[in-house]
Design a protein around this motif. Structure first.
Motif, PDB file in Angstrom:
ATOM      1  N   PHE A  23       0.844  -1.201   0.000  1.00  0.00           N
ATOM      2  CA  PHE A  23       0.000   0.000   0.000  1.00  0.00           C
ATOM      3  C   PHE A  23       0.880   1.252   0.000  1.00  0.00           C
ATOM      4  CE2 PHE A  23      -1.867   3.267   2.858  1.00  0.00           C
ATOM      5  CZ  PHE A  23      -2.808   3.768   1.976  1.00  0.00           C
ATOM      6  N   SER A  26       2.487   1.794  -3.330  1.00  0.00           N
ATOM      7  CA  SER A  26       1.637   2.349  -4.380  1.00  0.00           C
ATOM      8  C   SER A  26       1.350   3.830  -4.129  1.00  0.00           C
ATOM      9  CB  SER A  26       0.342   1.550  -4.518  1.00  0.00           C
ATOM     10  OG  SER A  26      -0.278   1.410  -3.270  1.00  0.00           O
ATOM     11  N   ILE A  27       1.184   4.179  -2.844  1.00  0.00           N
ATOM     12  CA  ILE A  27       0.999   5.604  -2.534  1.00  0.00           C
ATOM     13  C   ILE A  27       2.263   6.378  -2.919  1.00  0.00           C
ATOM     14  CG2 ILE A  27       0.786   7.241  -0.608  1.00  0.00           C
ATOM     15  CD1 ILE A  27      -1.834   6.007  -1.284  1.00  0.00           C
ATOM     16  N   ALA A  57      -3.753   0.938  -4.877  1.00  0.00           N
ATOM     17  CA  ALA A  57      -3.564   1.505  -3.538  1.00  0.00           C
ATOM     18  C   ALA A  57      -4.799   1.205  -2.684  1.00  0.00           C
ATOM     19  CB  ALA A  57      -3.345   3.013  -3.627  1.00  0.00           C
TER      20      ALA A  57
END
Lengths: 478, 771
Positions: A23, A26-27, A57
C-alpha cells in the motif's frame, strides 16, 4: 500457544505487513509521479497507469486493513489459514484486474475474484448454510463471468484486438450492433458484481462469511463493476448505453435505500446500503463521471469496511417511543441557504455542475445532502443557534473540501484514460431522476411510506436471503 | 377448549424452553431451568431429546481433558467398574468418538424460515428506521394484516385468517387430544427455542417493548401453526430421534470422573490452605475491601493482600441491595440484582448539593453525544443524502479505521461516550420500587439500616477498618455484542458500582449508624468511612469513587491507590501469562475492535466456597467463587439461609449456563462471534438468519473451535458450617433442596465442629466422606 492471551499467527502478521508495504509503495508511486501518471505496457499483457495505481492503492489498503483485523479476530478459527490464503487469492485477482491489459488476463481476474469470494463466503465448510450460500453466490459470479467473457470476446474478435489498450481505440470501427450486444453483456456482468436489482440477492445471502470477509466484499469485491465500467468507458458512449446505466443505477438506488429502512439485522442493513451506494456509483458512470465513480467506490469502501468491522456495536437498550421534531420556518430557510451554499461551493471547487450537463445532477445530490445535514443540525435542541451557525458551515467546508481534494487529484492522475470525465448532456431522464430523488427525499423526510403495508411486505420479501441459506440444516448428536 | 385451558397448556409446554435474555443486559441463566425438578441425568436426557441438543461433554472435549490429565485414571476406572463396564477407559472413549454429531436437513425449514422472518421484523427494538406496520396492535394482528401481501405464503386457499390467536389455535388443534396437543405445542416451541425464549423474556420480565408492542407465546404458536397449515405440512412435527441412552450414560460417567478429579485435587489444596491459616496472627487492617464473589475477584484479592495490610471480603456483587436502577442517560430502568428474585427498590441519581455546575457539564456532554449519534444515523438513512454523506465522510471513516487498527487505546478515547461516569457529581438515592419519579422521597432510615446490616452479616463482618471500599465490577470491551455478559452476573449483567455506591452512601449516614448500634448491636467506629469502587475486569484497573473522602483519610486512600496500581501490574501478568507489559496488553485487549476474547470472564470456574477468607488465603483459588461467611456469628443459620438461597443459586445459574453453552455451543451458546449478525439491537443470529442465540459465544468458552477453555463441570460448593445448619436451611428451602438433591450442584460441608473434614451431601441429608 499462550491460551490466556492468544496472539495472531506469524504467517498472518507477515502477510498483513507485506500488504501494508505494498500500500505504501503504491501511494509512494502515486506521489512520485503526480500529476503525470505513468503509462507503461509490458508486451500487451500488463499495464500500469493512473487508474491501476489508484485502485491498487485502494485494494492493498483494504486487504491490509482486513488481514490486520482478521489476524486477531479470527484466532482459534478452524479455517484461520484458509481464510488468509483465500484473502490473498482475492487480492491477487483484483491486482491482476487492474494491471491486466490482455483481455484473457482480465477475464481470468474477474473469474478469480468470484472464485475466491465465493470460497470466503463458504469458508466454514462444516456449516451447511454457508455451503449453500457459497454455491448460490458462485452461480451468480460464474454467470457474470460468462456475460463478461461473451461481451469481451465479441468485441475482441470483431476488432481483432486482444488488449484493452487496443480495444478502446477501435470501438469506433465496430458495427453498432456488436457494440450494443457487448455493452449489454458487460453491463449485466457489472450489475451482478455490484448486486444491482434484480441480481442483488446474492449479496444479502453472503453473511455466512466471517465479518472481515464481508468487509472485503463490500469494500472491494462489489467495486469490480465501477472498475470495469471505467476501463471500458468509451464503449458505453458509443453503444449509447449510458442511459441504461442511469436507469439501472437510479432504480436500484431508490429501491435499495427504501429496503434498507426496514432491515432488522445489521448485516442485511449494511448489504442494502451497499447496493444503494453501488447503484449511485453506476449512475455516476451513466452521467459520464467515471472519475467520480472511482472516487465514490474508494470513499464508500472506507465507510462500509468500517461499519462491517464494527458491526458488533449495534447492541443497545433503546426506549420504544421516538419523538420526531418538526421543521419550522427559520430552520427551513437555513436548510435552503446552506443547501445552495454547499452546492455552489461544491460546483466551484470540483467544476461539476457549472455547465448544463449531468454534473448538475450530482450537484443536486450535494445540495440535498447539505440541506439534510443542516436540518439534522438545526432541529436538535442540544445545540445553541450560535453553535449551529458555526458548526454547520465548518463541517461542510471540510467535508466537501476533502472530497474535492480526492476527486480533483484522481481526475488529474487518471487523465490518460479515455473518456472517463466526459459528462453527458443534461437529458429529460436525468431531470426525471433528479425529480424522483427529490421526491424520494421528501417522502422519506415526511415518513409517507410508513402507511403503505403492501410496499413494506414487498420490500421485506425482495430483501430476504436465498431460502436455502437460512435454517436449512441442523446438527444432531448421537 | 377455553382460553384459560389453552393458556395453561402453552405454559406447560413452555417448560421445555429457557429464557433468552437481551444482550444489553445479559443474564447467565440455566437454559434447562424448566427441568430442575428432575435428576440431572434424567433432565439432560429429556431436554437433549426434546431440543435435539448435546447435553453432556462430547467425545473430543473428554479426550482433551483426558489427555491434559484432568481426569484421574483411577477415578474413571472406579466409576466404570461400578457401572459394570470392564474395558479400559480408552476403549470407552473410542466408543464415544465413533459416534460424532451429524448434519441433517431441517424438514421444517420453510416454516422455520418464515417464522423467523416475521418474528424478527416484529421483535425489532429500534434497528429498522421503518418499523413493521400495525406493530402496536400486537404480533398476531400485525402479522394477520400483512400476511395477505406475502407472496411466500398462499393464505387465501385456507380462507380468512382467524381474527384472534385463540380462534386460530382452537380451530387447528381441535382434532388432537389433550396429550397430543401438549406434545405438538412443545415441539413447535422447541423448534426455535431462542426466539420463543425471547418472547418468554419479554412477557415475564415486563419489557418496556412488550408494553408498546405486545407478543406472547400464544401469538407465536398461532402464527406458526397457521403458516404450517397454509404450507400444507403436518401440524404435528415428527419426534426427534432419541439420543442413544448407553452413550449418554457413558458420557455421564466421564463427566463424574472429571468432576471427582477436580474435587479431589481442589479439596487437597483447600485443606493445605486451612492447615497453614491456623498458625497466622491477625493484625488490624488499614482498609477493608469487599468484592463480588466472582472468581475474577479472587486474583485481585490475593494480589491486594500480598501488597499491603488489607482485608478483603467476598459478597454477591449486588451487595444485597435488591434494586432496580434508573439510568442517568436515557431514563431506562434496569434490574441490578440477581435475576430470579423480585426487586424492592428503585435507585435515582440526584445531583450532589453544590455540584450543580458539574452536573450541568455532564448533561451537556450527554446531549452532545446524543446529537452526534442521531446525526450520523439520519444521514445514512435518507435518500439521496446517503450518497453525498458517504462521499463527505469517507475520509473520516478511513482515518478512524487506521486509528482503531493501530492505536485502539487512543481510538477508544475518541469514541462518543462520557469521559467519566458522573460519580463525582451525582449520588444515588434509594426509593421504593413504585416511586418512578422519585417524588415520594427516600425509604426510611430503619429500612436502610436493615439493608446495611444484612450486607455486613452476609460477609460475617463485625470489625471495621478506617476505610471500607465496596468494589463492584464491570468489564470494558470494544465491538462486543456480549459486553454485558462480562459485567456483574449478580447484578443481572450490569455494572456493580451502582449497588456499591448506594450501599456506601447508606452506611455513611449517621442516622443509619445510630440505628445499627441501637437496634442491631453493630458499632461502626466514627472514623470509618465507606466508599464505592469499580474493578474493570478486562484491564484490572480499580477506580475509587473518592470525591467525598475527608482529609483525615487521605493518607490511607492515597497509599491504597498506589497499591492498586501495583496490583494491576502483577495481576495482569498472572491473568494473561505475559511479562512486564501485561497491563498495557490488557488495555489494548479491552479497547481493540478486533479482539474477540477481551477477557475470559468466568470461564474455568468450577467451585464455590462459603466461609471465611482464612480458609482460602494461603493458596490460589482462581477457579472458585467465594463468599465470606462466618458461622460463629450466625447462631440461627439465617445468614447461611440467605447465602444459600441467593448467591448459591446465582452461582448455579452461572455454572449451568457456562456448562451448557460449552457442551452445545450452537444450541445453548451463541456459536462463533465471527459470523454473528446482530438483530433488532437486542440479540444475535448466525449468518443470514437463524434461531436467536441464547447463550455465551464460542470465544468466551473455547481456546479454538475445537479446544475448550472452560471445563464443563457442575458447581462444587463447599460450606464451612456445622452440618445441622445446612440441613436446617435445606429443610426450609424446598426448591433449593430439589436442585441439590437432583445433582445440579455438588454440595460439600466443611464442619468446623468436626475438624474441618470435608463431607459430601447426599439426598435425605446424609453425608459421606468426600473423595
Amino acid at each position: 500457544m499462550n491460551s490466556k492471551n492468544p496472539r495472531p499467527g506469524a504467517l498472518f502478521k507477515t502477510v498483513s505487513a507485506f500488504l501494508w508495504l505494498m500500500f505504501l509503495l503504491s501511494i509512494g508511486f502515486i506521489i512520485a509521479y503526480y500529476p503525470e501518471a505513468p503509462d507503461w505496457n509490458w508486451h500487451g499483457l500488463f499495464r500500469i497507469n493512473g487508474l491501476s495505481l489508484i485502485i491498487w492503492a485502494t485494494v492493498t489498503f483494504f486487504s491490509a486493513a482486513v488481514t490486520t483485523f482478521a489476524s486477531k479476530y479470527l484466532i482459534g478459527f478452524r479455517y484461520y489459514k484458509r481464510f488468509l490464503a483465500l484473502s490473498i487469492g482475492f487480492t491477487m485477482s483484483v491486482s491482476l484486474l487492474v494491471f491486466a491489459d490482455h483481455i484473457v488476463l482480465l477475464l481470468l481476474a474477474w473469474l478469480g475474484m468470484g472464485f475466491f469470494m465465493a470460497r470466503l463466503i463458504g469458508v466454514n465448510t462444516q456449516w451447511g448454510e454457508a455451503r449453500e450460500a457459497a454455491k448460490y453466490c458462485q452461480r451468480h459470479f460464474l454467470t457474470g463471468s460468462l456475460f463478461l467473457t461473451t461481451g469481451m470476446l465479441l468485441l475482441a474478435f470483431s476488432a481483432n484486438q486482444f488488449t484493452l489498450t487496443g480495444l478502446t481505440q477501435h470501438f469506433s470501427e465496430l458495427p453498432f450492433y456488436i457494440l450494443l450486444i457487448s455493452a449489454l453483456c458487460i453491463i449485466v456482468a457489472a450489475a451482478i458484481q455490484s448486486a444491482m436489482f434484480p441480481f442483488h440477492r446474492w449479496l444479502l445471502s453472503a453473511m455466512t462469511s466471517p465479518t472481515p470477509a464481508s468487509a472485503l466484499m463490500h469494500a472491494g469485491f462489489v467495486n469490480g463493476a465501477g472498475i470495469l465500467l471505467t476501463l471500458l468507458a468509451p464503449l458505453f458512449f458509443q453503444s449509447k448505453t449510458m442511459t441504461l446505466l442511469i436507469i439501472i443505477g437510479g432504480v436500484t438506488a431508490i429501491v435499495a435505500q427504501f429496503a434498507k429502512l426496514i432491515q432488522v439485522n445489521v448485516k442485511q442493513k449494511l448489504g442494502c446500503s451497499t447496493t444503494a451506494q453501488m447503484a449511485f456509483m453506476i449512475m455516476q458512470c451513466g452521467l459520464g463521471f467515471f472519475n467520480a465513480a472511482v472516487v465514490h467506490l474508494i470513499l464508500h469502501g472506507f465507510y462500509k469496511a468500517y461499519l462491517f468491522l464494527s458491526s458488533g456495536e449495534e447492541i443497545e437498550h433503546k426506549p420504544p417511543k421516538k419523538n420526531k421534531p418538526h421543521i419550522n420556518a427559520i430552520q427551513m430557510v437555513l436548510v435552503l441557504i446552506f443547501g445552495v451554499l454547499g452546492a455552489l461551493f461544491f460546483a466551484w471547487i470540483t467544476g461539476k455542475g457549472l455547465k448544463l450537463d449531468g454534473g448538475i445532477f450530482l450537484t443536486l445530490i450535494v445540495a440535498i445532502t447539505v440541506g439534510q445535514a443542516t436540518h439534522n443540525i438545526v432541529k436538535r435542541q442540544e445545540l445553541t443557534y450560535l453553535k449551529k451557525l458555526v458548526i454547520t458551515p465548518v463541517v461542510f467546508f471540510i467535508s466537501i473540501g476533502l472530497y474535492a481534494l480526492l476527486y480533483n487529484g484522481s481526475t488529474v492522475f487518471m487523465a490518460g484514460l479515455p473518456m472517463i470525465d466526459n459528462p453527458e448532456p443534461l437529458s429529460v431522464l436525468q431531470i426525471a431522476f433528479g425529480v424522483i430523488f427529490l421526491a424520494g427525499f421528501f417522502i422519506m423526510k415526511l415518513g409517507i411510506y410508513e402507511r403503505i403495508p403492501w410496499l413494506y411486505v414487498r420490500l421485506v420479501n425482495d430483501s430476504q436471503p436465498y431460502k436455502k441459506t437460512v435454517l436449512r440444516y441442523k446438527k444432531s448428536s448421537k | 377448549m377455553t382460553a384459560q385451558e389453552l393458556q395453561h397448556k402453552i405454559e406447560q409446554a413452555a417448560q421445555v424452553i429457557g429464557k433468552t435474555w437481551p444482550l444489553y443486559s445479559f443474564v447467565t441463566a440455566n437454559p434447562l431451568s424448566g427441568y430442575e425438578d428432575r435428576s440431572f441425568f434424567e433432565a439432560v436426557e429429556q431436554a437433549g431429546n426434546a431440543l435435539d441438543a448435546q447435553v453432556l461433554p462430547e467425545a473430543q472435549v473428554i479426550r482433551q481433558a483426558w489427555e491434559e490429565g484432568l481426569i484421574d485414571s483411577d477415578e474413571i476406572k472406579r466409576l466404570l467398574r461400578e457401572a459394570g463396564k470392564t474395558e479400559s477407559p480408552e476403549h470407552y472413549l473410542k466408543t464415544l468418538e465413533a459416534h460424532p454429531a451429524e448434519e441433517q436437513l431441517n424438514v421444517n425449514h420453510e416454516l422455520d424460515r418464515l417464522t423467523v422472518k416475521w418474528l424478527s421484523l416484529f421483535m425489532d427494538e429500534g434497528m429498522a428506521a421503518w418499523p413493521m406496520p400495525f406493530k402496536e396492535q400486537g404480533f398476531y394482528t400485525a402479522w394477520r394484516k400483512l400476511i395477505k401481501y406475502d407472496e411466500d405464503l398462499k393464505t387465501k386457499s385456507k380462507g380468512a385468517v382467524p381474527k384472534s390467536p385463540e380462534q386460530a389455535l382452537s380451530f387447528l388443534l381441535k382434532d388432537y387430544n389433550d396429550a397430543a396437543q401438549a406434545t405438538l405445542l412443545e415441539r413447535h416451541l422447541a423448534a426455535l427455542p431462542g426466539w420463543a425464549g425471547f418472547i418468554k423474556y419479554r412477557v415475564e420480565n415486563k419489557s418496556v417493548w412488550n408494553a408498546e408492542y405486545p407478543v406472547d407465546l400464544l401469538a407465536f404458536l398461532a402464527v406458526r401453526l397457521w403458516m404450517a397449515h397454509c404450507l400444507d405440512i403436518p401440524l404435528m412435527p415428527a419426534a426427534p430421534t432419541p439420543k442413544n441412552h448407553a452413550l449418554l450414560e457413558l458420557k455421564y460417567l466421564w463427566l463424574q470422573a472429571w468432576e471427582g478429579t477436580w474435587q479431589k485435587r481442589s479439596f487437597k489444596k483447600l485443606e493445605d490452605s486451612v492447615q497453614q491459616s491456623k498458625q497466622e496472627k491477625t493484625v488490624t487492617p488499614e482498609a477493608q475491601l469487599v468484592f463480588c464473589l466472582d472468581s475474577r475477584s479472587e486474583v485481585l484479592r490475593r494480589h491486594l493482600e500480598a501488597h499491603g495490610n488489607y482485608e478483603t471480603f467476598g459478597s454477591a456483587g449486588s451487595f444485597g441491595v435488591p434494586m432496580n436502577y434508573r439510568n442517568l442517560d436515557n431514563g431506562l430502568i434496569n434490574k441490578s440484582m440477581p435475576a430470579m428474585a423480585p426487586s424492592k427498590y428503585l435507585i435515582h441519581e440526584e445531583v450532589i448539593p453544590n455540584q450543580e455546575q458539574g452536573a450541568q457539564a455532564y448533561k451537556t456532554e450527554g446531549k452532545r453525544i446524543k446529537f452526534y449519534t442521531y446525526f450520523l444515523k439520519r444521514m445514512k438513512n435518507i435518500l439521496p443524502s446517503a450518497f453525498g454523506y458517504v462521499e463527505g465522510s469517507g475520509f473520516y471513516y478511513g482515518f478512524f479505521m487506521l486509528m482503531r487498527l493501530f492505536n485502539p487505546v487512543a481510538a477508544d478515547r475518541m469514541q462518543l461516550q462520557h469521559k467519566t461516569g458522573g460519580e463525582s457529581v451525582y449520588e444515588p438515592h434509594i426509593h421504593a420500587i413504585g416511586d418512578l419519579d422519585g417524588s415520594a422521597g427516600e425509604i426510611a432510615f430503619e429500612e436502610q439500616a436493615t439493608i446495611v446490616k444484612n450486607a455486613f452479616d452476609s460477609c460475617g463482618w463485625r470489625q471495621f477498618a478506617p476505610l471500607v471500599v465496596f468494589t463492584g465490577h464491570a468489564s470494558h470491551s470494544a465491538n462486543n455484542p456480549y459486553a454485558s455478559s462480562l459485567d456483574c452476573g449478580a447484578c443481572a449483567g450490569n455494572p456493580g458500582k451502582r449497588n456499591a455506591r448506594i450501599l456506601a452512601r447508606m452506611a455513611n449516614a449517621p442516622e443509619v449508624r445510630e440505628i445499627l448500634r441501637d437496634t442491631h448491636g453493630i458499632t461502626v467506629p466514627e472514623d470509618t468511612i465507606f466508599i464505592a469502587g469499580e474493578h474493570t475486569t478486562s484491564t484490572d484497573n480499580v477506580e475509587l469513587f473518592d470525591s467525598a473522602v475527608p482529609e483525615s483519610h487521605q493518607a490511607i486512600l492515597q497509599s491504597l491507590k498506589k497499591v492498586l496500581v501495583d496490583v494491576k501490574h502483577s495481576m495482569t501478568k498472572e491473568r494473561l501469562n505475559e511479562g512486564d507489559d501485561a497491563a498495557s496488553l490488557a488495555k489494548i485487549k479491552a479497547t481493540s475492535w478486533s479482539e474477540s476474547r477481551p477477557e475470559w470472564g468466568l470461564s474455568k470456574h468450577a467451585g464455590y466456597i462459603i466461609g471465611p477468607r482464612s480458609l482460602t488465603k494461603n493458596n490460589e483459588f482462581s477457579d472458585w467463587f467465594s463468599s465470606s461467611y462466618d458461622w460463629k456469628i450466625d447462631n440461627d443459620g439465617a445468614i447461611l439461609a440467605g447465602l444459600m438461597q441467593g448467591p448459591l443459586v446465582v452461582c448455579q445459574w452461572i455454572n449451568n449456563h457456562y456448562y451448557f453453552s460449552t457442551v452445545d455451543n450452537d444450541k445453548f451458546g451463541a456459536g462463533s462471534k465471527i459470523t454473528h449478525n446482530i438483530t433488532g439491537k437486542y440479540g444475535v443470529m448466525q449468518g443470514n438468519g437463524s434461531d436467536l442465540k441464547v447463550g455465551l459465544p464460542l470465544q468466551s468458552l473455547m481456546k479454538t473451535d475445537d479446544k475448550v477453555f472452560h471445563n464443563p463441570l457442575r458447581l462444587s460448593t463447599v460450606i464451612q458450617a456445622p452440618k445441622d445448619h445446612i440441613t436446617k436451611v435445606l429443610a426450609n428451602a424446598p426448591a433449593l433442596k430439589t436442585v441439590i438433591d437432583n445433582g445440579w450442584i455438588h454440595l460439600f460441608v466443611m464442619d468446623p465442629e468436626h475438624d474441618n473434614v470435608i463431607e459430601q451431601y447426599r439426598p435425605e441429608a446424609t453425608w459421606a466422606k468426600a473423595v
